[in-house]
Design a protein around this motif. Structure first.
Motif, PDB file in Angstrom:
ATOM      1  N   GLU A  10      38.782  13.746  45.524  1.00 41.83           N
ATOM      2  CA  GLU A  10      40.132  13.916  45.157  1.00 41.83           C
ATOM      3  C   GLU A  10      40.006  15.150  44.642  1.00 41.83           C
ATOM      4  N   ARG A  11      39.501  15.889  43.838  1.00 37.66           N
ATOM      5  CA  ARG A  11      39.447  17.296  43.464  1.00 37.66           C
ATOM      6  C   ARG A  11      39.695  18.413  44.654  1.00 37.66           C
TER       7      ARG A  11
ATOM      8  N   GLU B  45      34.505  24.187  51.408  1.00 37.57           N
ATOM      9  CA  GLU B  45      35.591  24.634  52.705  1.00 37.57           C
ATOM     10  C   GLU B  45      35.111  25.918  53.128  1.00 37.57           C
TER      11      GLU B  45
ATOM     12  N   GLY C 282      40.522  17.570  47.962  1.00 40.18           N
ATOM     13  CA  GLY C 282      41.577  17.321  48.594  1.00 40.18           C
ATOM     14  C   GLY C 282      40.695  16.960  50.289  1.00 40.18           C
ATOM     15  N   TRP C 283      39.921  16.197  49.948  1.00 44.23           N
ATOM     16  CA  TRP C 283      39.104  15.622  51.343  1.00 44.23           C
ATOM     17  C   TRP C 283      40.015  14.809  52.300  1.00 44.23           C
ATOM     18  N   ASN C 284      41.104  14.216  51.682  1.00 43.68           N
ATOM     19  CA  ASN C 284      41.788  13.493  52.539  1.00 43.68           C
ATOM     20  C   ASN C 284      42.764  14.054  53.656  1.00 43.68           C
ATOM     21  N   LYS C 285      42.752  15.578  53.294  1.00 44.07           N
ATOM     22  CA  LYS C 285      43.638  16.445  54.083  1.00 44.07           C
ATOM     23  C   LYS C 285      42.784  16.890  55.386  1.00 44.07           C
ATOM     24  N   ARG C 286      41.773  16.458  55.243  1.00 45.34           N
ATOM     25  CA  ARG C 286      40.796  17.023  56.510  1.00 45.34           C
ATOM     26  C   ARG C 286      41.237  16.304  57.809  1.00 45.34           C
TER      27      ARG C 286
ATOM     28  N   TYR D 268      35.847  21.816  56.817  1.00 44.29           N
ATOM     29  CA  TYR D 268      35.451  20.916  55.353  1.00 44.29           C
ATOM     30  C   TYR D 268      34.317  20.260  55.727  1.00 44.29           C
TER      31      TYR D 268
END
Length: 737
Positions: A405-406, A602, A408-412, A428
């Motif tokens: 969450e910190r 990153e 931003g893994w979901n933006k990968r 990532y």
């Protein structure tokens, strides 16, 4: 009650360090101090034919040149002698005989009135050798490998058959280069010789009692005749766990000359003992269509010396980190004509987890499953390697959640080479980290004086980790005192017994002893209060009282209190003291205790130049109770920085024909500098643990580096689509892959 633990407290030893008042091993002295300078061998294997010291002895101020031919008799040189961190085998003995076992082996010690005279005279010592071809190529010597003398978790199931039949599988070999510790303070020993023959030694060490016992054994000295004092250590990272050769040489010279002697190794000589070993790791992983692991095969070849078998926990993590029914592990050693490797931050784990977590990343792409999701699907709440013992605590899933969450893994974007800004390829990567949470027996003494101040002591060390600070915090919180009213003493072999400072077990071991010593002292104070028949404390136990600002109070009736100074007066003494020893409780035997982490990285890879920049990193740590937030965070940041070095820069470059390190300096041995470090973020995940030790603290020195190299390598693959399995990942490898 004054609360000090779990706070961001500045280091209590900080003012001494920043003002230069902290003295290190090479800075102590005495009026008759002379200096020794080491002469190192120019060959890696063979024997000494002749040592000519004629010209060296002519230099004004030179007192002696010690060699294997004229050194003083040593009590145990012809027997097996050891230390608390020794590897199996015949341990290296400086100036023992004419045999050369590795390049830059010490062959002589020039002792002079000044450093300059000793160094110049050392350049005049002439040594003739009979040289033999050394073996220093790990790849070429693979056929000479033998089983490492360590017990591995037993095989589970049929790993080979399960791998063969699995629908999704990967197989790869990973290589990691040798790394060197390179602490800021170079290794040094100052031996102060007393007229009664007793020695006070200032040694760069992570265990003063280890060094004292080591010297007593070698030279046949009574235990009370050797005292080792090391109040400050300028970094060690494992290089100070074993006594290094300058300690033996300085002591040898002091006993022969009956004078005080100091020997400080040069930066080049810092490459003449120990390093993180080079390894070759073969991984075979397989999973079913749902991503559940069905087979893990992890085989390792690590280097060792020709005279010792250095072992570390490289493969064990592959049997416990994830749930898998079929596991086979193998760990072999390849003897080379190099010095024995040394423990280095997170020994074994940083290597084994690098290969395992790289292979897990490869498996995630083969299975078409997000790398984080694959790890979550294979999470285990019990330890398969121990017969499925429960963990005392394990908040790894929360590390995954908070870290992702910190970061931003979901933006990968899942597809490699699909994220880009200008000419920068963005990747990532992530990895899991793990390290064991240990506790060793330790002792501590607590003293309270008539002015209400407390002094606590134990023969542990502070290698920059914050030991002074956290032990002060523990004692201050026990007595409800401000930090300035508490002093913690360490680094003296005459203090209560403590283990080596390493393995992230100092807080759990010594901290528990400090807590128990303080509680034993509190009990004495309460017992003193009960001597008065009219005392309001007469019918209360220690759990019923609190200590605060120099008083002892009844919790249920805070107005009922007594000054500590008054209790001491009643006892007729200006002080009161208590000694306590702490050991792991039996309850631990039914659990596995470990720290865990999730590392997210990153990277930005320049398409034209192949350069790699670590633009962001988030490390989420579950390590029980974090007793001191500021030094704790610093420890994790240091591990993250070192992980960057391991992944991208650090490499001992070996001339394999000469078996000699070529980049033995800090100009050509590359490591990260400020310009390499960007956004590093640390998350401490709350984790309550009543099993691991009385403090609930697991230790954090090691866990910060574990998994970092794998996360970086995985991010580089995501950025470029190139899988590089050879550390460090330098730009030439980025271009060639």
């Amino acid at each position: 009650m004054t609360i000090h633990l779990e706070k961001a407290v500045s280091r209590v030893d900080g003012p001494l360090k920043v003002t230069g008042r902290a003295l290190y091993a090479g800075e102590f002295g005495t009026a008759d101090l002379c200096t020794g300078y080491v002469v190192n061998s120019s060959i890696a294997k063979g024997r000494i034919l002749r040592i000519d010291t004629t010209e060296a002895l002519k230099v004004v101020g030179v007192l002696d040149v010690l060699t294997h031919e004229n050194r003083p008799a040593v009590a145990s040189y012809n027997e097996s002698y050891t230390d608390m961190d020794a590897a199996d085998g015949k341990h290296f003995r400086p100036l023992y005989n004419d045999r050369i076992l590795y390049s830059m082996q010490p062959v002589a010690l020039v002792v002079a009135e000044s450093f300059e005279a000793a160094r110049y005279a050392a350049s005049l010592v002439r040594v003739d050798y009979e040289s033999e071809p050394p073996q220093a190529d790990l790849y070429a010597q693979r056929s000479e490998a033998h089983k490492a003398p360590t017990e591995l978790p037993p095989d589970r199931g049929d790993a080979e058959e399960a791998w063969t039949q699995a629908p999704v599988k990967v197989e790869a070999e990973y290589h990691s280069a040798a790394e060197f510790h390179n602490p800021m303070e170079m290794h040094a020993s100052t031996v102060i010789y007393s007229t009664d023959g007793k020695l006070t030694i200032h040694d760069k060490t992570q265990g003063v009692q280890n060094s004292a016992q080591f010297i007593s054994n070698i030279f046949g000295l009574p235990d009370g005749d050797v005292r080792v004092v090391t109040p400050f250590v300028g970094g060690a990272f494992g290089s100070g766990l074993r006594p290094q050769y300058q300690l033996v040489l300085a002591t040898m010279a002091a006993l022969k000359l009956k004078r005080s002697v100091r020997v400080v190794l040069s930066r080049e000589q810092m490459f003449s003992f120990g390093h993180r070993p080079e390894t070759l790791q073969h991984l075979k992983l397989a999973c079913d269509q749902d991503g559940k692991l069905v087979s893990t095969i992890h085989e390792v070849m690590g280097e060792t010396s020709s005279f010792e078998d250095f072992t570390e926990m490289v493969v064990v993590w592959s049997a416990s980190l994830y749930q898998c029914p079929n596991v086979r592990l193998k760990y072999d050693l390849v003897p080379l004509d190099l010095y024995t490797p040394l423990d280095m931050r997170a020994p074994g784990a940083v290597l084994g987890v690098y290969a395992l977590e790289s292979a897990m990343d490869e498996l995630s792409y083969a299975a078409g499953i997000d790398p984080l999701e694959l790890r979550i699907r294979n999470f285990t709440a019990t330890d398969p390697a121990s017969g499925n013992n429960p963990y005392s605590s394990k908040e790894l899933l929360e590390c995954y959640r908070q870290g992702a969450e910190r970061f931003g893994w979901n933006k990968r974007s899942p597809q490699p080479r699909s994220m880009k800004e200008g000419r920068q390829l963005i990747g990532y990567g992530m990895a899991t980290g793990v390290w064991e949470a240990m506790q060793n027996p330790a002792s501590a003494k607590a003293v309270i004086t008539i002015d209400g101040s407390v002094v606590v002591s134990s023969a542990t060390a502070d290698i920059g980790t914050g030991t002074y600070t956290v032990m002060t915090q523990i004692a201050a919180e026990c007595f409800g005192l401000p930090l300035e009213k508490v002093t913690f003493k360490l680094g003296d072999s005459t203090l209560p017994k403590a283990p080596l400072e390493g393995g992230s077990f100092t807080v759990s071991s010594v901290g528990s002893a400090v807590k128990q010593a303080c509680e034993a002292l509190q009990q004495q104070l309460l017992d003193q209060a009960k001597q008065d028949d009219q005392s309001p404390f007469k019918n209360f136990e220690l759990t019923d009282v609190i200590f605060e600002n120099g008083t002892m109070r009844i919790k249920a009736s805070p107005q009922e209190c007594i000054e500590i100074t008054e209790l001491l007066k009643q006892g007729g003494s200006p002080s009161m003291e208590a000694l306590a020893s702490a050991s792991p409780k039996e309850e631990r035997d039914n659990y596995t205790t470990a720290t865990h982490s999730a590392v997210f990285v990153e990277v930005r890879v320049d398409e034209d130049f192949g350069t790699v920049q670590i633009s962001r990193m988030v490390s989420a740590i579950a390590a029980g109770r974090i007793l001191s937030l500021k030094p704790g965070r610093n420890q994790i940041l240091g591990g993250m920085v070192w992980g960057i070095g391991m992944a991208l820069q650090e490499e001992g470059m070996l001339d394999k024909k000469l078996a000699r390190w070529m980049n033995h300096n800090i100009a050509e041995y590359h490591y990260p500098v400020n310009a390499d470090i960007h956004d590093l973020d640390v998350i401490f995940v709350k984790e309550h643990d009543e099993i691991v030790n009385p403090l609930g603290a697991k230790g954090i020195g090691e866990i910060g580096i574990v998994g970092v190299a794998a996360a970086i390598a995985n991010a580089i693959y995501h950025a470029t689509g190139k899988r590089i399995r050879d550390l460090p990942i330098t730009l030439d490898k980025v271009f060639q892959s």
